[in-house]
Design an enzyme around this catalytic site. Structure first.
Site, PDB file in Angstrom:
ATOM      1  CG  ASP A  66      -1.928   1.087   1.159  1.00  9.75           C
ATOM      2  OD1 ASP A  66      -3.091   0.802   0.838  1.00  9.75           O
ATOM      3  OD2 ASP A  66      -1.551   2.256   1.412  1.00  9.75           O
TER       4      ASP A  66
ATOM      5  CG  HIS B 140      -4.215  10.063   0.348  1.00  3.98           C
ATOM      6  ND1 HIS B 140      -2.863   9.914   0.154  1.00  3.98           N
ATOM      7  CD2 HIS B 140      -4.412   9.759   1.649  1.00  3.98           C
ATOM      8  CE1 HIS B 140      -2.286   9.518   1.280  1.00  3.98           C
ATOM      9  NE2 HIS B 140      -3.206   9.423   2.194  1.00  3.98           N
TER      10      HIS B 140
ATOM     11  CE  LYS C  56      -3.504   5.053   0.811  1.00  4.81           C
ATOM     12  NZ  LYS C  56      -2.095   4.857   1.149  1.00  4.81           N
TER      13      LYS C  56
ATOM     14  CE1 TYR D 107       1.096   8.270   3.389  1.00  2.00           C
ATOM     15  CE2 TYR D 107       1.027   6.325   2.020  1.00  2.00           C
ATOM     16  CZ  TYR D 107       0.430   7.170   2.931  1.00  2.00           C
ATOM     17  OH  TYR D 107      -0.827   6.898   3.370  1.00  2.00           O
TER      18      TYR D 107
HETATM   19  N1  LIG Z   1      -5.237   6.830   4.048  1.00  2.00           N
HETATM   20  C1  LIG Z   1      -4.866   7.812   4.843  1.00  2.00           C
HETATM   21  O1  LIG Z   1      -5.308   8.955   4.717  1.00  2.00           O
HETATM   22  C2  LIG Z   1      -3.910   7.606   5.933  1.00  2.00           C
HETATM   23  C3  LIG Z   1      -3.799   8.553   6.939  1.00  2.00           C
HETATM   24  C4  LIG Z   1      -2.893   8.382   7.948  1.00  2.00           C
HETATM   25  C5  LIG Z   1      -2.127   7.280   7.961  1.00  2.00           C
HETATM   26  N2  LIG Z   1      -2.262   6.373   6.980  1.00  2.00           N
HETATM   27  C6  LIG Z   1      -1.409   5.284   6.937  1.00  2.00           C
HETATM   28  O2  LIG Z   1      -1.546   4.565   8.097  1.00  2.00           O
HETATM   29  C7  LIG Z   1      -0.278   4.363   8.595  1.00  2.00           C
HETATM   30  C8  LIG Z   1      -0.456   4.308  10.010  1.00  2.00           C
HETATM   31  O3  LIG Z   1       0.745   4.320  10.525  1.00  2.00           O
HETATM   32  P1  LIG Z   1       0.994   4.898  11.857  1.00  2.00           P
HETATM   33  O4  LIG Z   1       2.390   4.858  12.220  1.00  2.00           O
HETATM   34  O5  LIG Z   1       0.383   6.202  11.858  1.00  2.00           O
HETATM   35  O6  LIG Z   1       0.162   3.900  12.786  1.00  2.00           O
HETATM   36  P2  LIG Z   1       0.317   2.362  13.161  1.00  2.00           P
HETATM   37  O7  LIG Z   1       0.492   1.494  11.995  1.00  2.00           O
HETATM   38  O8  LIG Z   1      -0.866   2.155  14.020  1.00  2.00           O
HETATM   39  O9  LIG Z   1       1.640   2.325  14.020  1.00  2.00           O
HETATM   40  C9  LIG Z   1       2.899   2.251  13.408  1.00  2.00           C
HETATM   41  C10 LIG Z   1       3.942   2.411  14.476  1.00  2.00           C
HETATM   42  O10 LIG Z   1       3.916   1.252  15.268  1.00  2.00           O
HETATM   43  C11 LIG Z   1       5.209   0.710  15.336  1.00  2.00           C
HETATM   44  N3  LIG Z   1       5.014  -0.718  15.258  1.00  2.00           N
HETATM   45  C12 LIG Z   1       4.759  -1.469  14.160  1.00  2.00           C
HETATM   46  N4  LIG Z   1       4.627  -2.752  14.489  1.00  2.00           N
HETATM   47  C13 LIG Z   1       4.828  -2.817  15.820  1.00  2.00           C
HETATM   48  C14 LIG Z   1       4.849  -3.881  16.736  1.00  2.00           C
HETATM   49  N5  LIG Z   1       4.628  -5.134  16.354  1.00  2.00           N
HETATM   50  N6  LIG Z   1       5.098  -3.601  18.048  1.00  2.00           N
HETATM   51  C15 LIG Z   1       5.311  -2.333  18.459  1.00  2.00           C
HETATM   52  N7  LIG Z   1       5.307  -1.288  17.628  1.00  2.00           N
HETATM   53  C16 LIG Z   1       5.070  -1.525  16.312  1.00  2.00           C
HETATM   54  C17 LIG Z   1       5.992   1.254  14.174  1.00  2.00           C
HETATM   55  O11 LIG Z   1       7.340   1.413  14.526  1.00  2.00           O
HETATM   56  P3  LIG Z   1       8.581   0.997  13.557  1.00  2.00           P
HETATM   57  O12 LIG Z   1       8.239   1.376  12.164  1.00  2.00           O
HETATM   58  O13 LIG Z   1       9.693   1.792  14.110  1.00  2.00           O
HETATM   59  O14 LIG Z   1       8.774  -0.459  13.735  1.00  2.00           O
HETATM   60  C18 LIG Z   1       5.331   2.587  13.953  1.00  2.00           C
HETATM   61  O15 LIG Z   1       5.941   3.581  14.733  1.00  2.00           O
HETATM   62  C19 LIG Z   1       0.590   5.520   8.067  1.00  2.00           C
HETATM   63  O16 LIG Z   1       1.912   5.106   7.811  1.00  2.00           O
HETATM   64  C20 LIG Z   1      -0.079   5.901   6.792  1.00  2.00           C
HETATM   65  O17 LIG Z   1       0.524   5.353   5.685  1.00  2.00           O
HETATM   66  C21 LIG Z   1      -3.121   6.492   5.959  1.00  2.00           C
END
Ligand SMILES: NC(=O)c1ccc[n+]([C@@H]2O[C@H](COP(=O)([O-])OP(=O)(O)OC[C@H]3O[C@@H](n4cnc5c(N)ncnc54)[C@H](OP(=O)(O)O)[C@@H]3O)[C@@H](O)[C@H]2O)c1
Length: 348
Positions: free
Chosen positions: A77, A144, A111, A82
């Site tokens: 994805d 997006h 996206k 990004y």
């Molecule tokens: N469609 C949209 O509009 C939209 C909007 C916002 C976000 N998103 C996507 O959703 C994603 C969400 O990512 P997020 O970081 O915001 O939230 P997340 O996936 O809920 O959390 C990711 C974080 O958790 C850590 N992590 C991953 N696996 C883990 C595990 N097994 N144990 C402990 N920690 C863990 C990662 O650290 P490390 O990487 O350091 O391992 C990272 O800091 C974004 O990257 C974005 O691409 C999409």
């Protein structure tokens, strides 16, 4: 995501997040997603709003994708926003050339960013993504978000108050341009992200709609379960993908201290019972409600850990606990877009 006021005297902070890994499994068929994102600079304003540039640190997304493909992930994805699609493209090409995977075994999502909502820009945006990813077609292309922003080089065009400058576009027209991408074979399917129910209704009842959205990517986790929106989408034949499924523990935006899903005692207790981690429980939760899930990690051990979610099952009672939290929190409130005519989060 939180977008900030214009930069004044802000302290640059090196901040990095990792690759997003999304997993979904149905019967014998596994579908996996990896979404890459890096925050290169995080700059704090006096008012604690944040402005982030999403850009991959050299090599991080590339390595994470290569590792994830070796582990077995097949569904990636990505997004123009990004700013790391060329790195991902390098990783894909390498893995295909090595014979680890064939293109047709991968499911690649990207996206359309909000600065490309004008009809003539949609094809150009998709072509930029295809070129960066070194692909002939995408399996799925998502809008997006429903809000169009002022077109141009700036990913987050903001006014003097830090509020996003909108475009005069209508997402129905943008959608028509996305439909043409399917017709010319640049994408196999199209979908949406961050829409509310009324906006989905409006899209579905658009006169002359030729391609229904195949997928809706939304924030979802136990503090924002989105039960009604998910049921609504599924009832309309729209599959759902959950982002921020781990509660974004390292999210660069301001977040109250008590919002920490991985430290939640009830989630930890469920994890302990299954000899799993809280992250694995949170991923499993989405799989069991038939929602694809995109936990993000660039850490090899976590990429592997997040993949090991198919050898246990949450009980009905545990599912109820996980979906029954009173706590509510939206991480990606897009607060700098609140004045936009298509701001989606007043409704749901
Ligand atoms: N469609 C949209 O509009 C939209 C909007 C916002 C976000 N998103 C996507 O959703 C994603 C969400 O990512 P997020 O970081 O915001 O939230 P997340 O996936 O809920 O959390 C990711 C974080 O958790 C850590 N992590 C991953 N696996 C883990 C595990 N097994 N144990 C402990 N920690 C863990 C990662 O650290 P490390 O990487 O350091 O391992 C990272 O800091 C974004 O990257 C974005 O691409 C999409």
């Amino acid at each position: 995501m939180a977008w900030g006021k214009p930069l004044q005297k802000r302290k640059p902070v090196k901040f990095s997040t990792g690759s997003l890994v999304v997993c979904k499994r149905k019967k014998n068929c596994c579908v996996f997603y990896v979404l890459e994102r890096k925050v290169l600079n995080l700059l704090f304003s006096k008012s604690d709003w944040l402005l982030c540039w999403f850009q991959s640190l050299q090599g991080a997304a590339r390595d994470a994708v290569k590792f994830a493909i070796d582990v077995g992930y097949r569904h990636l994805d990505c997004a123009y926003m990004y700013q790391n699609e060329s790195e991902i493209g390098d990783a894909l090409r390498q893995k295909i050339e090595e014979g680890v995977v064939r293109r047709e075994e991968l499911f690649i999502v990207s996206k359309l960013w909000s600065t490309f909502h004008h009809r003539p820009l949609v094809k150009e945006a998709c072509q930029k993504t295809l070129t960066a990813l070194q692909l002939d077609y995408l399996d799925l292309y998502l809008m997006h978000c429903p809000m169009g922003f002022k077109a141009g080089e700036e990913i987050f065009p903001a006014d003097g108050n830090g509020m996003i400058i909108p475009s005069n576009t209508d997402f129905l027209d943008t959608w028509e341009a996305m439909e043409e991408l399917v017709d010319v074979g640049m994408v196999k399917a199209i979908g949406i992200s961050n829409f509310n129910r009324k906006q989905i209704d409006r899209l579905l009842s658009k006169p002359g709609l030729r391609h229904k959205p195949a997928n809706h990517q939304i924030e979802s986790h136990p503090y924002l379960p989105q039960e009604e929106l998910i049921k609504f989408c599924q009832s309309k034949g729209i599959s759902v993908t959950a982002y921020c499924p781990l509660g974004a523990p390292n999210w660069p935006g301001s977040k109250p201290d008590h919002i920490s899903l991985l430290d939640d005692p009830q989630i930890k207790e469920i994890a302990l019972k299954h000899n799993k981690t809280p992250a694995q429980v949170l991923i499993r939760l989405q799989i069991q409600r038939n929602v694809s899930v995109i936990p993000k990690s660039v850490t090899p051990q976590r990429i592997e850990e997040n993949f090991k979610v198919f050898d246990f099952e949450l009980t009905a009672e545990e599912m109820e606990t996980l979906l029954g939290f009173k706590k509510r929190y939206r991480i990606c409130a897009l607060s700098q877009c609140k004045n936009h005519k298509d701001y989606p989060f007043f409704e749901d």
